[in-house]
Design a protein around this motif. Structure first.
Motif, PDB file in Angstrom:
ATOM      1  N   GLN A   1       0.833  -1.187   0.000  1.00  0.00           N
ATOM      2  CA  GLN A   1       0.000   0.000   0.000  1.00  0.00           C
ATOM      3  C   GLN A   1       0.877   1.248   0.000  1.00  0.00           C
ATOM      4  O   GLN A   1       1.923   1.289   0.627  1.00  0.00           O
ATOM      5  CB  GLN A   1      -0.908   0.036   1.240  1.00  0.00           C
ATOM      6  CG  GLN A   1      -2.080  -0.889   1.147  1.00  0.00           C
ATOM      7  CD  GLN A   1      -3.212  -0.345   0.282  1.00  0.00           C
ATOM      8  OE1 GLN A   1      -3.083   0.726  -0.291  1.00  0.00           O
ATOM      9  NE2 GLN A   1      -4.283  -1.088   0.166  1.00  0.00           N
TER      10      GLN A   1
ATOM     11  N   GLN B   1       0.393   5.433   0.560  1.00  0.00           N
ATOM     12  CA  GLN B   1      -0.470   6.556   0.898  1.00  0.00           C
ATOM     13  C   GLN B   1       0.182   7.839   0.401  1.00  0.00           C
ATOM     14  O   GLN B   1       1.387   8.037   0.592  1.00  0.00           O
ATOM     15  CB  GLN B   1      -0.715   6.617   2.406  1.00  0.00           C
ATOM     16  CG  GLN B   1      -1.548   5.441   2.924  1.00  0.00           C
ATOM     17  CD  GLN B   1      -1.881   5.563   4.403  1.00  0.00           C
ATOM     18  OE1 GLN B   1      -1.062   6.033   5.188  1.00  0.00           O
ATOM     19  NE2 GLN B   1      -3.083   5.137   4.771  1.00  0.00           N
TER      20      GLN B   1
ATOM     21  N   VAL C   1      -0.050  12.120   0.114  1.00  0.00           N
ATOM     22  CA  VAL C   1      -0.610  13.339   0.698  1.00  0.00           C
ATOM     23  C   VAL C   1      -0.076  14.541  -0.071  1.00  0.00           C
ATOM     24  O   VAL C   1       1.140  14.797  -0.080  1.00  0.00           O
ATOM     25  CB  VAL C   1      -0.247  13.468   2.188  1.00  0.00           C
ATOM     26  CG1 VAL C   1      -0.828  14.762   2.757  1.00  0.00           C
ATOM     27  CG2 VAL C   1      -0.761  12.267   2.971  1.00  0.00           C
TER      28      VAL C   1
ATOM     29  N   ALA D   1       4.826  10.435  -0.250  1.00  0.00           N
ATOM     30  CA  ALA D   1       4.354   9.044  -0.236  1.00  0.00           C
ATOM     31  C   ALA D   1       4.870   8.312   0.987  1.00  0.00           C
ATOM     32  O   ALA D   1       6.004   8.521   1.424  1.00  0.00           O
ATOM     33  CB  ALA D   1       4.821   8.331  -1.501  1.00  0.00           C
ATOM     34  N   SER D   2       4.033   7.444   1.515  1.00  0.00           N
ATOM     35  CA  SER D   2       4.455   6.582   2.608  1.00  0.00           C
ATOM     36  C   SER D   2       5.158   5.353   2.041  1.00  0.00           C
ATOM     37  O   SER D   2       5.083   5.064   0.851  1.00  0.00           O
ATOM     38  CB  SER D   2       3.245   6.140   3.420  1.00  0.00           C
ATOM     39  OG  SER D   2       2.399   5.334   2.621  1.00  0.00           O
TER      40      SER D   2
ATOM     41  N   PHE E   1      -2.816   4.056  -6.744  1.00  0.00           N
ATOM     42  CA  PHE E   1      -2.901   4.810  -5.486  1.00  0.00           C
ATOM     43  C   PHE E   1      -3.049   6.298  -5.790  1.00  0.00           C
ATOM     44  O   PHE E   1      -2.362   6.825  -6.678  1.00  0.00           O
ATOM     45  CB  PHE E   1      -1.658   4.562  -4.638  1.00  0.00           C
ATOM     46  CG  PHE E   1      -1.411   3.103  -4.348  1.00  0.00           C
ATOM     47  CD1 PHE E   1      -0.426   2.414  -5.032  1.00  0.00           C
ATOM     48  CD2 PHE E   1      -2.187   2.428  -3.428  1.00  0.00           C
ATOM     49  CE1 PHE E   1      -0.206   1.077  -4.788  1.00  0.00           C
ATOM     50  CE2 PHE E   1      -1.973   1.087  -3.177  1.00  0.00           C
ATOM     51  CZ  PHE E   1      -0.984   0.404  -3.853  1.00  0.00           C
TER      52      PHE E   1
ATOM     53  N   GLY F   1      -3.832  10.386  -4.027  1.00  0.00           N
ATOM     54  CA  GLY F   1      -3.945  11.277  -2.897  1.00  0.00           C
ATOM     55  C   GLY F   1      -5.349  11.842  -2.794  1.00  0.00           C
ATOM     56  O   GLY F   1      -6.216  11.564  -3.620  1.00  0.00           O
ATOM     57  N   GLN F   2      -5.542  12.681  -1.786  1.00  0.00           N
ATOM     58  CA  GLN F   2      -6.879  13.237  -1.531  1.00  0.00           C
ATOM     59  C   GLN F   2      -7.155  14.488  -2.351  1.00  0.00           C
ATOM     60  O   GLN F   2      -8.292  14.947  -2.425  1.00  0.00           O
ATOM     61  CB  GLN F   2      -7.037  13.558  -0.039  1.00  0.00           C
ATOM     62  CG  GLN F   2      -6.452  14.895   0.417  1.00  0.00           C
ATOM     63  CD  GLN F   2      -4.931  14.926   0.425  1.00  0.00           C
ATOM     64  OE1 GLN F   2      -4.264  13.909   0.277  1.00  0.00           O
ATOM     65  NE2 GLN F   2      -4.372  16.115   0.625  1.00  0.00           N
TER      66      GLN F   2
END
Length: 122
Positions: A1, A3, A5, A24-25, A111, A113-114
């Motif tokens: 995964q 994530q 932001v 990114a994470s 994937f 972001g928001q």
């Protein structure tokens, strides 16, 4: 995964500049091509720019060519979108995305972001 932001959006005047960032994470950031997309009210999400995993290749939609620059820092797990000479038609929510393919197609990115709002006044 992974994530993602985004940050850096805002309200600016035509001709101004903004730099968006997307952090990114995880430890696999360099394994992903990174893209920027945007979505204006009532419109579909459109491709803006893409950068390859190592950063050696980039591509842009015609309307931003020469004004926007995508870059990445794999040591910081971050991709950037430098936007210069902004125009009112650049107003949109901007999304970064990570995918295994160097692609202009949103469907190839796993994937997202928001999103961050960019508003350009005339």
């Amino acid at each position: 995964q992974v994530q993602l932001v985004e940050a850096g959006g805002g309200l600016v005047q035509a001709g101004d500049s903004l730099r968006l960032s997307c952090v990114a994470s995880g430890r696999t950031f360099s394994s992903y091509a990174m893209g920027w997309f945007r979505q204006a009210p009532g419109k579909e999400r459109d491709f803006v720019a893409v950068i390859s995993m190592g950063g050696g290749s980039t591509a842009y939609t015609d309307s931003v060519e020469g004004r926007f620059t995508i870059s990445r820092d794999n040591a910081k797990n971050t991709v950037y979108l430098q936007m210069n000479n902004l125009k009112p038609e650049d107003t949109a929510v901007y999304y970064c995305a990570a995918g295994r393919s160097y692609s202009r197609l949103a469907t190839t990115y796993a994937f997202w972001g928001q999103g961050t709002q960019v508003t350009v006044s005339s």
